[in-house]
Design a protein around this motif. Structure first.
Motif, PDB file in Angstrom:
ATOM      1  N   ASP A   1       0.129   4.394  -8.391  1.00 25.68           N
ATOM      2  CA  ASP A   1      -0.592   5.401  -7.589  1.00 25.68           C
ATOM      3  C   ASP A   1      -0.992   6.646  -8.367  1.00 25.68           C
ATOM      4  O   ASP A   1      -1.423   7.632  -7.757  1.00 25.68           O
ATOM      5  CB  ASP A   1       0.264   5.811  -6.393  1.00 25.68           C
ATOM      6  CG  ASP A   1       1.528   6.574  -6.791  1.00 25.68           C
ATOM      7  OD1 ASP A   1       1.888   6.533  -7.988  1.00 25.68           O
ATOM      8  OD2 ASP A   1       2.133   7.202  -5.921  1.00 25.68           O
ATOM      9  N   GLY A   2      -0.855   6.621  -9.690  1.00 27.96           N
ATOM     10  CA  GLY A   2      -1.241   7.795 -10.470  1.00 27.96           C
ATOM     11  C   GLY A   2      -0.357   9.010 -10.208  1.00 27.96           C
ATOM     12  O   GLY A   2      -0.748  10.141 -10.525  1.00 27.96           O
TER      13      GLY A   2
ATOM     14  N   SER B   1       0.851  -1.189   0.000  1.00 27.12           N
ATOM     15  CA  SER B   1       0.000   0.000   0.000  1.00 27.12           C
ATOM     16  C   SER B   1       0.884   1.236   0.000  1.00 27.12           C
ATOM     17  O   SER B   1       2.045   1.189   0.405  1.00 27.12           O
ATOM     18  CB  SER B   1      -0.892  -0.009   1.255  1.00 27.12           C
ATOM     19  OG  SER B   1      -1.433   1.261   1.522  1.00 27.12           O
ATOM     20  N   MET B   2       0.317   2.350  -0.406  1.00 31.59           N
ATOM     21  CA  MET B   2       1.062   3.600  -0.321  1.00 31.59           C
ATOM     22  C   MET B   2       1.224   4.055   1.129  1.00 31.59           C
ATOM     23  O   MET B   2       2.002   4.956   1.418  1.00 31.59           O
ATOM     24  CB  MET B   2       0.369   4.685  -1.144  1.00 31.59           C
ATOM     25  CG  MET B   2       0.394   4.426  -2.651  1.00 31.59           C
ATOM     26  SD  MET B   2       2.025   3.971  -3.293  1.00 31.59           S
ATOM     27  CE  MET B   2       2.917   5.502  -3.039  1.00 31.59           C
TER      28      MET B   2
ATOM     29  N   PHE C   1      -9.233   8.438  -9.118  1.00 30.73           N
ATOM     30  CA  PHE C   1      -8.820   7.171  -8.547  1.00 30.73           C
ATOM     31  C   PHE C   1      -8.470   6.187  -9.661  1.00 30.73           C
ATOM     32  O   PHE C   1      -8.956   6.298 -10.791  1.00 30.73           O
ATOM     33  CB  PHE C   1      -9.927   6.576  -7.681  1.00 30.73           C
ATOM     34  CG  PHE C   1     -10.289   7.415  -6.489  1.00 30.73           C
ATOM     35  CD1 PHE C   1      -9.310   7.845  -5.601  1.00 30.73           C
ATOM     36  CD2 PHE C   1     -11.597   7.781  -6.244  1.00 30.73           C
ATOM     37  CE1 PHE C   1      -9.629   8.620  -4.486  1.00 30.73           C
ATOM     38  CE2 PHE C   1     -11.938   8.551  -5.140  1.00 30.73           C
ATOM     39  CZ  PHE C   1     -10.951   8.975  -4.262  1.00 30.73           C
ATOM     40  N   GLY C   2      -7.620   5.200  -9.310  1.00 32.53           N
ATOM     41  CA  GLY C   2      -7.294   4.157 -10.255  1.00 32.53           C
ATOM     42  C   GLY C   2      -8.374   3.096 -10.304  1.00 32.53           C
ATOM     43  O   GLY C   2      -9.328   3.101  -9.512  1.00 32.53           O
ATOM     44  N   GLN C   3      -8.227   2.158 -11.245  1.00 26.76           N
ATOM     45  CA  GLN C   3      -9.164   1.060 -11.413  1.00 26.76           C
ATOM     46  C   GLN C   3      -8.480  -0.257 -11.051  1.00 26.76           C
ATOM     47  O   GLN C   3      -7.264  -0.384 -11.188  1.00 26.76           O
ATOM     48  CB  GLN C   3      -9.679   1.011 -12.855  1.00 26.76           C
ATOM     49  CG  GLN C   3     -10.433   2.250 -13.286  1.00 26.76           C
ATOM     50  CD  GLN C   3     -11.660   2.513 -12.435  1.00 26.76           C
ATOM     51  OE1 GLN C   3     -12.438   1.594 -12.157  1.00 26.76           O
ATOM     52  NE2 GLN C   3     -11.837   3.757 -12.006  1.00 26.76           N
TER      53      GLN C   3
ATOM     54  N   ILE D   1      -7.421   3.031  -5.284  1.00 27.79           N
ATOM     55  CA  ILE D   1      -8.065   2.286  -6.358  1.00 27.79           C
ATOM     56  C   ILE D   1      -9.545   2.091  -6.039  1.00 27.79           C
ATOM     57  O   ILE D   1      -9.903   1.748  -4.909  1.00 27.79           O
ATOM     58  CB  ILE D   1      -7.396   0.897  -6.533  1.00 27.79           C
ATOM     59  CG1 ILE D   1      -5.877   1.037  -6.707  1.00 27.79           C
ATOM     60  CG2 ILE D   1      -8.025   0.157  -7.699  1.00 27.79           C
ATOM     61  CD1 ILE D   1      -5.437   1.803  -7.932  1.00 27.79           C
ATOM     62  N   GLU D   2     -10.405   2.313  -7.023  1.00 24.50           N
ATOM     63  CA  GLU D   2     -11.838   2.110  -6.839  1.00 24.50           C
ATOM     64  C   GLU D   2     -12.095   0.682  -6.385  1.00 24.50           C
ATOM     65  O   GLU D   2     -11.825  -0.278  -7.110  1.00 24.50           O
ATOM     66  CB  GLU D   2     -12.583   2.366  -8.149  1.00 24.50           C
ATOM     67  CG  GLU D   2     -12.600   3.813  -8.601  1.00 24.50           C
ATOM     68  CD  GLU D   2     -13.677   4.633  -7.899  1.00 24.50           C
ATOM     69  OE1 GLU D   2     -14.370   4.084  -7.010  1.00 24.50           O
ATOM     70  OE2 GLU D   2     -13.837   5.818  -8.246  1.00 24.50           O
TER      71      GLU D   2
END
Length: 251
Positions: free
Chosen positions: A244-245, A141-142, A215-217, A187-188
């Motif tokens: 993490d975009g 996780s971030m 958010f990411g997918q 993430i969604e």
């Protein structure tokens, strides 16, 4: 593009019934793999299996039942077949200030995110080593990169997973068992919605720190996992990969 194929491979994905685990399962099946999704909620697994189709099987199992992990691995290999890939994606969430988090709550989160990951990785490694091949992917996780409020147990477990990976890589690389860790950003997923669904200030703060403001997918994590699990990543070992975009670099 054949290096990205998982044709003929079998992958066990814990937490595969929803969210990121389901996204990884979709990606792997599209790449040709057979997938076994694992989780506690059989109803959720059945729904996911229907969605994923014929190349998906499911098994209801509580990964925190550590004493049963060795039998789970043996039974899986006996009844379902040789496991080439393990994805440790089972998760839970606890949103609570550190000073209000009890020892039992802290341990419960560690059981899901750390102790079960070690047990599953250890037992699957035992069958991968004689075959001189195998891929294991941890999901961190971030929160292993940056400090965040109200996730002390989760953050601790996800940080420890990185140390677990590095230690096991040093032992298993000689036997061609690769271990890498993906650190999803926001993430969604049901877990994200549980964490921030009723906390608009937290959601707004998070989005403000993501350069793309979105958010990411789950499939974004699936694509990263595909790279690490396939021959495209055959020389990638012991990597901590944020997806993490740009959030970590956008502060």
């Amino acid at each position: 593009m054949k290096v990205f194929s998982l044709q003929g491979k079998k992958a066990v994905i814990t937490g595969g019934g929803s969210g990121i685990g389901l996204g990884i399962a979709k990606t792997f099946i599209a790449a040709g793999a057979q997938v076994l999704i694992v989780g506690r909620n059989e109803e959720k697994l059945i729904d996911a299996q229907r969605e994923l189709g014929a190349n998906c099987s499911y098994k209801a199992f509580d990964v925190t039942d550590l004493d049963k992990v060795p039998n789970f691995v043996t039974e899986t290999e006996t009844s379902w077949g040789q496991v080439d890939i393990l994805i440790n994606c089972a998760g839970t969430h606890l949103k609570k200030n550190a000073v209000e988090t009890s020892d039992s709550e802290f341990l419960q989160v560690l059981n899901v995110h750390l102790l079960s990951v070690f047990a599953l990785t250890r037992e699957f490694s035992k069958v991968m080593i004689p075959r001189q091949q195998g891929v294991i992917i941890m999901i961190s996780s971030m929160t292993a990169v940056m400090g965040m409020k109200q996730v002390v147990a989760y953050s601790t477990a996800k940080t420890a997973v990185v140390g677990l990976m590095r230690s096991m890589v040093s032992e298993l690389a000689i036997d061609n068992v690769r271990i890498n860790t993906i650190a999803p950003g926001w993430i969604e997923s049901p877990m994200l919605h549980k964490a921030i669904g009723n906390d608009l200030p937290r959601k707004t703060k998070i989005l403000s720190r993501i350069p793309s403001s979105k958010f990411g997918q789950p499939e974004d994590i699936g694509n990263a996992a595909l790279y690490l699990a396939s021959d495209a990543g055959k020389y990638v070992n012991g990597v901590f990969l944020p997806i993490d975009g740009g959030a970590a670099g956008g502060f």
